[in-house]
Each structure stands twice: as structure tokens, then as C-alpha cells.
Design a protein around this motif. Structure first.
Motif, PDB file in Angstrom:
ATOM      1  N   ASN A  61     -56.180 -15.690  13.640  1.00  0.00           N
ATOM      2  CA  ASN A  61     -55.588 -14.883  14.707  1.00  0.00           C
ATOM      3  C   ASN A  61     -55.200 -15.737  15.907  1.00  0.00           C
ATOM      4  OD1 ASN A  61     -55.731 -12.503  13.286  1.00  0.00           O
ATOM      5  ND2 ASN A  61     -57.670 -11.867  14.188  1.00  0.00           N
ATOM      6  N   LYS A  62     -56.028 -16.710  16.237  1.00  0.00           N
ATOM      7  CA  LYS A  62     -55.713 -17.618  17.340  1.00  0.00           C
ATOM      8  C   LYS A  62     -54.469 -18.444  17.005  1.00  0.00           C
ATOM      9  CE  LYS A  62     -56.795 -19.410  21.314  1.00  0.00           C
ATOM     10  NZ  LYS A  62     -56.600 -18.646  22.531  1.00  0.00           N
ATOM     11  N   ALA A  63     -54.375 -18.903  15.769  1.00  0.00           N
ATOM     12  CA  ALA A  63     -53.200 -19.675  15.349  1.00  0.00           C
ATOM     13  C   ALA A  63     -51.940 -18.815  15.396  1.00  0.00           C
ATOM     14  CB  ALA A  63     -53.414 -20.227  13.942  1.00  0.00           C
ATOM     15  N   LYS A  64     -52.064 -17.537  15.011  1.00  0.00           N
ATOM     16  CA  LYS A  64     -50.920 -16.620  15.078  1.00  0.00           C
ATOM     17  C   LYS A  64     -50.474 -16.419  16.522  1.00  0.00           C
ATOM     18  CE  LYS A  64     -52.159 -13.781  11.105  1.00  0.00           C
ATOM     19  NZ  LYS A  64     -52.486 -12.415  10.685  1.00  0.00           N
ATOM     20  N   GLN A  65     -51.429 -16.215  17.412  1.00  0.00           N
ATOM     21  CA  GLN A  65     -51.094 -16.043  18.831  1.00  0.00           C
ATOM     22  C   GLN A  65     -50.378 -17.278  19.378  1.00  0.00           C
ATOM     23  OE1 GLN A  65     -54.815 -15.196  20.751  1.00  0.00           O
ATOM     24  NE2 GLN A  65     -54.757 -13.011  20.255  1.00  0.00           N
ATOM     25  N   ASN A  66     -50.897 -18.442  19.050  1.00  0.00           N
ATOM     26  CA  ASN A  66     -50.269 -19.690  19.510  1.00  0.00           C
ATOM     27  C   ASN A  66     -48.859 -19.845  18.927  1.00  0.00           C
ATOM     28  OD1 ASN A  66     -52.479 -20.388  21.055  1.00  0.00           O
ATOM     29  ND2 ASN A  66     -53.418 -21.597  19.420  1.00  0.00           N
ATOM     30  N   ALA A  67     -48.691 -19.469  17.661  1.00  0.00           N
ATOM     31  CA  ALA A  67     -47.372 -19.568  17.035  1.00  0.00           C
ATOM     32  C   ALA A  67     -46.383 -18.634  17.724  1.00  0.00           C
ATOM     33  CB  ALA A  67     -47.470 -19.237  15.549  1.00  0.00           C
ATOM     34  N   TRP A  68     -46.807 -17.401  18.051  1.00  0.00           N
ATOM     35  CA  TRP A  68     -45.913 -16.469  18.742  1.00  0.00           C
ATOM     36  C   TRP A  68     -45.592 -16.946  20.154  1.00  0.00           C
ATOM     37  CZ3 TRP A  68     -42.661 -13.211  16.879  1.00  0.00           C
ATOM     38  CH2 TRP A  68     -42.908 -12.576  15.660  1.00  0.00           C
ATOM     39  N   ILE A  69     -46.566 -17.550  20.825  1.00  0.00           N
ATOM     40  CA  ILE A  69     -46.312 -18.077  22.177  1.00  0.00           C
ATOM     41  C   ILE A  69     -45.302 -19.224  22.116  1.00  0.00           C
ATOM     42  CG2 ILE A  69     -47.381 -19.343  24.092  1.00  0.00           C
ATOM     43  CD1 ILE A  69     -49.886 -17.555  23.622  1.00  0.00           C
ATOM     44  N   ASN A  70     -45.470 -20.134  21.156  1.00  0.00           N
ATOM     45  CA  ASN A  70     -44.509 -21.232  20.988  1.00  0.00           C
ATOM     46  C   ASN A  70     -43.126 -20.702  20.623  1.00  0.00           C
ATOM     47  OD1 ASN A  70     -46.491 -23.109  21.549  1.00  0.00           O
ATOM     48  ND2 ASN A  70     -46.984 -23.457  19.393  1.00  0.00           N
ATOM     49  N   LEU A  71     -43.096 -19.708  19.736  1.00  0.00           N
ATOM     50  CA  LEU A  71     -41.834 -19.096  19.350  1.00  0.00           C
ATOM     51  C   LEU A  71     -41.168 -18.442  20.559  1.00  0.00           C
ATOM     52  CD1 LEU A  71     -41.126 -17.311  16.095  1.00  0.00           C
ATOM     53  CD2 LEU A  71     -40.540 -16.122  18.172  1.00  0.00           C
ATOM     54  N   HIS A  72     -41.974 -17.788  21.381  1.00  0.00           N
ATOM     55  CA  HIS A  72     -41.483 -17.129  22.601  1.00  0.00           C
ATOM     56  C   HIS A  72     -40.835 -18.142  23.539  1.00  0.00           C
ATOM     57  CE1 HIS A  72     -42.472 -15.855  26.836  1.00  0.00           C
ATOM     58  NE2 HIS A  72     -41.730 -14.845  26.449  1.00  0.00           N
ATOM     59  N   GLU A  73     -41.501 -19.264  23.732  1.00  0.00           N
ATOM     60  CA  GLU A  73     -40.952 -20.306  24.612  1.00  0.00           C
ATOM     61  C   GLU A  73     -39.647 -20.868  24.059  1.00  0.00           C
ATOM     62  OE1 GLU A  73     -44.174 -23.057  24.901  1.00  0.00           O
ATOM     63  OE2 GLU A  73     -45.348 -21.750  26.221  1.00  0.00           O
ATOM     64  N   MET A 106     -33.530 -21.048  24.167  1.00  0.00           N
ATOM     65  CA  MET A 106     -32.275 -21.052  23.431  1.00  0.00           C
ATOM     66  C   MET A 106     -31.528 -19.725  23.462  1.00  0.00           C
ATOM     67  SD  MET A 106     -33.090 -23.283  20.060  1.00  0.00           S
ATOM     68  CE  MET A 106     -34.792 -22.945  19.691  1.00  0.00           C
ATOM     69  N   GLY A 107     -32.238 -18.622  23.658  1.00  0.00           N
ATOM     70  CA  GLY A 107     -31.619 -17.303  23.593  1.00  0.00           C
ATOM     71  C   GLY A 107     -30.825 -16.959  24.830  1.00  0.00           C
ATOM     72  N   SER A 108     -29.977 -15.950  24.699  1.00  0.00           N
ATOM     73  CA  SER A 108     -29.140 -15.534  25.822  1.00  0.00           C
ATOM     74  C   SER A 108     -29.907 -14.628  26.782  1.00  0.00           C
ATOM     75  CB  SER A 108     -27.902 -14.814  25.298  1.00  0.00           C
ATOM     76  OG  SER A 108     -28.276 -13.675  24.537  1.00  0.00           O
ATOM     77  N   VAL A 109     -30.901 -13.900  26.271  1.00  0.00           N
ATOM     78  CA  VAL A 109     -31.689 -12.978  27.089  1.00  0.00           C
ATOM     79  C   VAL A 109     -33.158 -13.362  26.970  1.00  0.00           C
ATOM     80  CG1 VAL A 109     -32.331 -10.555  27.410  1.00  0.00           C
ATOM     81  CG2 VAL A 109     -30.016 -11.131  26.684  1.00  0.00           C
ATOM     82  N   LYS A 110     -33.876 -13.311  28.071  1.00  0.00           N
ATOM     83  CA  LYS A 110     -35.302 -13.618  28.055  1.00  0.00           C
ATOM     84  C   LYS A 110     -36.057 -12.416  27.471  1.00  0.00           C
ATOM     85  CE  LYS A 110     -34.525 -17.443  30.245  1.00  0.00           C
ATOM     86  NZ  LYS A 110     -33.975 -18.459  29.409  1.00  0.00           N
ATOM     87  N   ARG A 111     -36.922 -12.686  26.508  1.00  0.00           N
ATOM     88  CA  ARG A 111     -37.692 -11.647  25.830  1.00  0.00           C
ATOM     89  C   ARG A 111     -39.181 -11.955  25.939  1.00  0.00           C
ATOM     90  NH1 ARG A 111     -33.940  -7.651  24.378  1.00  0.00           N
ATOM     91  NH2 ARG A 111     -32.089  -8.696  23.621  1.00  0.00           N
ATOM     92  N   SER A 112     -39.994 -10.889  25.862  1.00  0.00           N
ATOM     93  CA  SER A 112     -41.445 -11.064  25.867  1.00  0.00           C
ATOM     94  C   SER A 112     -41.927 -11.222  24.425  1.00  0.00           C
ATOM     95  CB  SER A 112     -42.123  -9.858  26.515  1.00  0.00           C
ATOM     96  OG  SER A 112     -41.976  -8.718  25.702  1.00  0.00           O
ATOM     97  N   VAL A 113     -43.163 -11.633  24.271  1.00  0.00           N
ATOM     98  CA  VAL A 113     -43.753 -11.785  22.945  1.00  0.00           C
ATOM     99  C   VAL A 113     -43.787 -10.430  22.243  1.00  0.00           C
ATOM    100  CG1 VAL A 113     -45.833 -12.430  21.670  1.00  0.00           C
ATOM    101  CG2 VAL A 113     -45.111 -13.803  23.621  1.00  0.00           C
ATOM    102  N   VAL A 114     -44.100  -9.376  22.979  1.00  0.00           N
ATOM    103  CA  VAL A 114     -44.155  -8.029  22.404  1.00  0.00           C
ATOM    104  C   VAL A 114     -42.786  -7.629  21.867  1.00  0.00           C
ATOM    105  CG1 VAL A 114     -44.575  -5.596  22.942  1.00  0.00           C
ATOM    106  CG2 VAL A 114     -46.073  -7.352  23.891  1.00  0.00           C
ATOM    107  N   GLN A 115     -41.725  -7.932  22.611  1.00  0.00           N
ATOM    108  CA  GLN A 115     -40.374  -7.609  22.167  1.00  0.00           C
ATOM    109  C   GLN A 115     -39.998  -8.409  20.922  1.00  0.00           C
ATOM    110  OE1 GLN A 115     -38.400  -8.526  25.866  1.00  0.00           O
ATOM    111  NE2 GLN A 115     -37.966  -6.354  26.268  1.00  0.00           N
ATOM    112  N   LEU A 116     -40.392  -9.664  20.872  1.00  0.00           N
ATOM    113  CA  LEU A 116     -40.093 -10.500  19.713  1.00  0.00           C
ATOM    114  C   LEU A 116     -40.808  -9.984  18.464  1.00  0.00           C
ATOM    115  CD1 LEU A 116     -40.279 -14.051  21.335  1.00  0.00           C
ATOM    116  CD2 LEU A 116     -38.217 -12.788  20.701  1.00  0.00           C
TER     117      LEU A 116
END
Length: 139
Positions: free
Chosen positions: A40-52, A57-67
Motif C-alpha cells: 500500500n505504501k508503494a502504491k501511494q508513492n507510485a500515485w504521488i510520483n505519477l501525479h507529479e 506534462m499535462g495541460s491541466v493540474k489534477r489531484s491524485v484523487v482525480q487521477l
């Protein structure tokens, strides 16, 4: 009184494609079915890295929840398409099955084979009739 929920920006096709590619890079971690503390910790870290990466790179800033929500919607729509394709194949005159070579690298079912497993039910009378007809030979 309840406050009105603020509506986010619409997802563009480019944003969805970017999300798919970023998830694909972290597929083993994000789609891991284990739920122990380390996973679960690894998943959270992966989503945080993905979020950053997405926000860089994205046109609109999104939150982790939105992603996460959009990824769930993308998977759900892919499953609906696979189900629709399977139903069309089982219909009379459904046509030939789409070969694996025709699936593009953008097809999520190739990335997540365990998510798109078709359950077989021995008590499904329609399926049993279909198999009987296919196995009998016309003399």
C-alpha cells in the motif's frame, strides 16, 4: 446548507493518453492486488510520483484523487468494450474474432490480462447450446 461541489475541467484525449502511459510505466505497482502495508505504501508513492509527472506534462493540474478516478473510468470503459465485443461474437453472424495482433499497444486489456478474464458458467444454457452447435458435425 450544503455547498455546491466545484466542477473540474473536462479530460481531453491527450490527458487521458498521458495518464494511460504514466500508469503503464508503473503498472506492476499500481495494479498490484496485495494489500499489505508495504504494498500500500508503494502504491501511494507510485500515485504521488505519477501525479507529479502528470502535472509537469499535462495541460491541466489534477489531484491524485482525480487521477485515480479517471483511471478507474478508463478501466471500466475498456471492460465495457470487451464485453460488447464478446456479445457481438456470440451473436448469430457476429463475425470473426479480433486477433491479438489487431490489439494496439494502447489497449488496456493487453496490459491487464487478469482484469479481463471471462468467467465461464457451466449452468449458462445459452453458452452450452452455442458450444453444442459448434461441436456437432453436419452429415
Amino acid at each position: 446548507m450544503a455547498t455546491k461541489k466545484i466542477r473540474g475541467d473536462n479530460w481531453t484525449a491527450e490527458d487521458k493518453t498521458l495518464l494511460k502511459e504514466l500508469v503503464r510505466e508503473n503498472m506492476n505497482c499500481i495494479e498490484n492486488k496485495n494489500t499489505d502495508t508495504n504494498t500500500n505504501k508503494a502504491k501511494q508513492n507510485a500515485w504521488i510520483n505519477l501525479h507529479e509527472c502528470f502535472n509537469e506534462m499535462g495541460s491541466v493540474k489534477r489531484s491524485v484523487v482525480q487521477l485515480k478516478a479517471q483511471w478507474s473510468i478508463i478501466k471500466m470503459n475498456a471492460k465495457k468494450e470487451k464485453t460488447k465485443e464478446r456479445r457481438e461474437i456470440l451473436q448469430t453472424g457476429g463475425g470473426p474474432h479480433r486477433p491479438a495482433e489487431a490489439l494496439g499497444s494502447d489497449d488496456i486489456s493487453v496490459w491487464l490480462p487478469n482484469e479481463f478474464v471471462v468467467d465461464h458458467n457451466i449452468f449458462d444454457s445459452d453458452k452450452n447450446k452455442f458450444e453444442e452447435i459448434a461441436s456437432t458435425e453436419i452429415i
